[in-house]
Design a protein around this motif. Structure first.
Motif, PDB file in Angstrom:
ATOM      1  N   ASP A   1       8.008 -10.371  -4.658  1.00 45.74           N
ATOM      2  CA  ASP A   1       7.612 -10.892  -5.956  1.00 45.74           C
ATOM      3  C   ASP A   1       6.553  -9.954  -6.532  1.00 45.74           C
ATOM      4  OD1 ASP A   1       7.479 -12.585  -8.132  1.00 45.74           O
ATOM      5  OD2 ASP A   1       7.317 -14.400  -6.925  1.00 45.74           O
ATOM      6  N   LEU A   2       6.095 -10.249  -7.729  1.00 45.81           N
ATOM      7  CA  LEU A   2       4.985  -9.498  -8.303  1.00 45.81           C
ATOM      8  C   LEU A   2       3.690  -9.879  -7.608  1.00 45.81           C
ATOM      9  CD1 LEU A   2       5.842  -9.854 -12.085  1.00 45.81           C
ATOM     10  CD2 LEU A   2       5.988  -7.755 -10.727  1.00 45.81           C
ATOM     11  N   SER A   3       2.782  -8.907  -7.528  1.00 43.12           N
ATOM     12  CA  SER A   3       1.479  -9.171  -6.927  1.00 43.12           C
ATOM     13  C   SER A   3       0.430  -8.334  -7.638  1.00 43.12           C
ATOM     14  CB  SER A   3       1.502  -8.821  -5.432  1.00 43.12           C
ATOM     15  OG  SER A   3       1.421  -7.421  -5.238  1.00 43.12           O
ATOM     16  N   VAL A   4      -0.823  -8.539  -7.236  1.00 38.98           N
ATOM     17  CA  VAL A   4      -1.916  -7.755  -7.809  1.00 38.98           C
ATOM     18  C   VAL A   4      -1.724  -6.272  -7.523  1.00 38.98           C
ATOM     19  CG1 VAL A   4      -3.594  -9.622  -7.754  1.00 38.98           C
ATOM     20  CG2 VAL A   4      -3.286  -8.201  -5.727  1.00 38.98           C
ATOM     21  N   ARG A   5      -1.020  -5.942  -6.464  1.00 41.30           N
ATOM     22  CA  ARG A   5      -0.776  -4.538  -6.151  1.00 41.30           C
ATOM     23  C   ARG A   5       0.103  -3.876  -7.213  1.00 41.30           C
ATOM     24  NH1 ARG A   5       2.142  -4.649  -1.331  1.00 41.30           N
ATOM     25  NH2 ARG A   5       0.249  -5.298  -0.256  1.00 41.30           N
ATOM     26  N   ASP A   6       1.051  -4.647  -7.772  1.00 42.29           N
ATOM     27  CA  ASP A   6       1.896  -4.096  -8.831  1.00 42.29           C
ATOM     28  C   ASP A   6       1.082  -3.754 -10.072  1.00 42.29           C
ATOM     29  OD1 ASP A   6       4.678  -4.354  -7.678  1.00 42.29           O
ATOM     30  OD2 ASP A   6       3.995  -6.425  -7.495  1.00 42.29           O
ATOM     31  N   VAL A   7       0.090  -4.565 -10.366  1.00 41.59           N
ATOM     32  CA  VAL A   7      -0.780  -4.271 -11.503  1.00 41.59           C
ATOM     33  C   VAL A   7      -1.515  -2.957 -11.274  1.00 41.59           C
ATOM     34  CG1 VAL A   7      -2.827  -5.023 -12.775  1.00 41.59           C
ATOM     35  CG2 VAL A   7      -1.055  -6.677 -12.163  1.00 41.59           C
ATOM     36  N   GLU A   8      -2.055  -2.770 -10.080  1.00 41.97           N
ATOM     37  CA  GLU A   8      -2.798  -1.551  -9.765  1.00 41.97           C
ATOM     38  C   GLU A   8      -1.907  -0.313  -9.875  1.00 41.97           C
ATOM     39  OE1 GLU A   8      -4.082  -2.508  -5.872  1.00 41.97           O
ATOM     40  OE2 GLU A   8      -5.570  -3.993  -6.510  1.00 41.97           O
ATOM     41  N   VAL A   9      -0.699  -0.400  -9.329  1.00 37.94           N
ATOM     42  CA  VAL A   9       0.205   0.751  -9.375  1.00 37.94           C
ATOM     43  C   VAL A   9       0.693   0.997 -10.807  1.00 37.94           C
ATOM     44  CG1 VAL A   9       2.398   1.678  -8.547  1.00 37.94           C
ATOM     45  CG2 VAL A   9       0.890   0.457  -6.973  1.00 37.94           C
ATOM     46  N   ALA A  10       0.949  -0.069 -11.553  1.00 43.24           N
ATOM     47  CA  ALA A  10       1.379   0.086 -12.941  1.00 43.24           C
ATOM     48  C   ALA A  10       0.320   0.830 -13.753  1.00 43.24           C
ATOM     49  CB  ALA A  10       1.652  -1.287 -13.560  1.00 43.24           C
ATOM     50  N   ARG A  11      -0.933   0.468 -13.571  1.00 43.61           N
ATOM     51  CA  ARG A  11      -2.006   1.165 -14.294  1.00 43.61           C
ATOM     52  C   ARG A  11      -2.047   2.644 -13.947  1.00 43.61           C
ATOM     53  NH1 ARG A  11      -6.398  -3.444 -12.697  1.00 43.61           N
ATOM     54  NH2 ARG A  11      -6.053  -4.883 -14.456  1.00 43.61           N
TER      55      ARG A  11
END
Length: 242
Positions: free
Chosen positions: A90-100
């Protein structure tokens, strides 16, 4: 062997905190990204294949990105990137970090995101539990079966197949239909284009999660978004578009 000689167990790896699609979009620095089926997606326009390849080399050289193992698709028009945290599926806070980070590298390379081209297509086939058609579809497509209701391309390139339980297929719905998942901020223009092309809205009672549209021959298509949903793991939580 006494307790002092025993090899200690390695500490359990902490799983990242899961995020809903709305929470992902509320995060700062992810304006290039859109949540669709099975993850967060972005497409970065490139002036040439070589420019796109240089961008791919730059993002995959970063440990933070490489460890996350995003799906990256290089074409002469640009580069598509999909993020999902596989350990929580699923989506996680790690996806936000990598997306940035990916977006920052794109800006360094002069690439601009184009969310208007993002979409994920899925074919839904009504399948009563007593008539197991799954082996047929799995064999003919060469797909894998991650759960009871879905078949997916093992390389995640082509559209998935949703074996929809018949109890969720409304009367007059048809035995097969297509799901087209588009960004939530692109759905109105997509529906307008469909109507201008001769289509009609059959059912909008579930909007903005999905609209059911039909062509002149009454073939149904669900145009869907992730707005209002709690997870990208839709197939395990609810029957989905019907």
């Amino acid at each position: 062997m006494n307790r002092m000689d025993a090899t200690p167990e390695p500490p359990a790896r902490d799983l990242p905190r899961q995020l809903s699609p709305e929470a992902f979009h509320d995060a700062e620095g992810v304006d290039d990204w859109r949540v669709l089926y099975w993850g967060a997606h972005a497409f970065f326009r490139a002036a040439s294949y070589a420019e796109g390849a240089a961008f791919v080399a730059a993002i995959t050289s970063r440990d933070e990105v490489a460890r996350h193992e995003p799906d990256v698709d290089l074409r002469h028009e640009g580069v598509a990137v999909k993020l999902i945290s596989r350990d929580v599926r699923d989506l996680s806070v790690r996806d936000v970090e990598v997306a940035r980070l990916v977006s920052a590298i794109a800006r360094e390379h002069g690439l601009v995101a184009d969310p208007s081209v993002l979409q994920v297509v899925q074919t839904a086939v009504a399948s009563p539990e007593a008539a197991d058609v799954t082996p047929f579809w799995q064999a003919v497509l060469g797909y894998v079966r991650p759960n009871d209701t879905h078949l997916v391309d093992p390389l995640r390139r082509s559209s998935s197949v949703f074996l929809q339980p018949t109890e969720f297929v409304r009367e007059g719905r048809g035995r097969m239909h297509v799901d087209v998942c588009v960004p939530h901020d692109q759905v109105e223009s997509r529906i307008a284009a469909v109507l201008a092309a001769g289509g009609r809205i059959v059912d909008d009672s579930f909007a903005p999660e999905w609209w059911t549209l039909a062509d002149a021959e009454n073939h149904k298509v669900d145009v869907t978004t992730w707005w209002g949903r709690e997870s990208t793991r839709l197939e395990e939580e609810r029957p989905g578009p019907a």
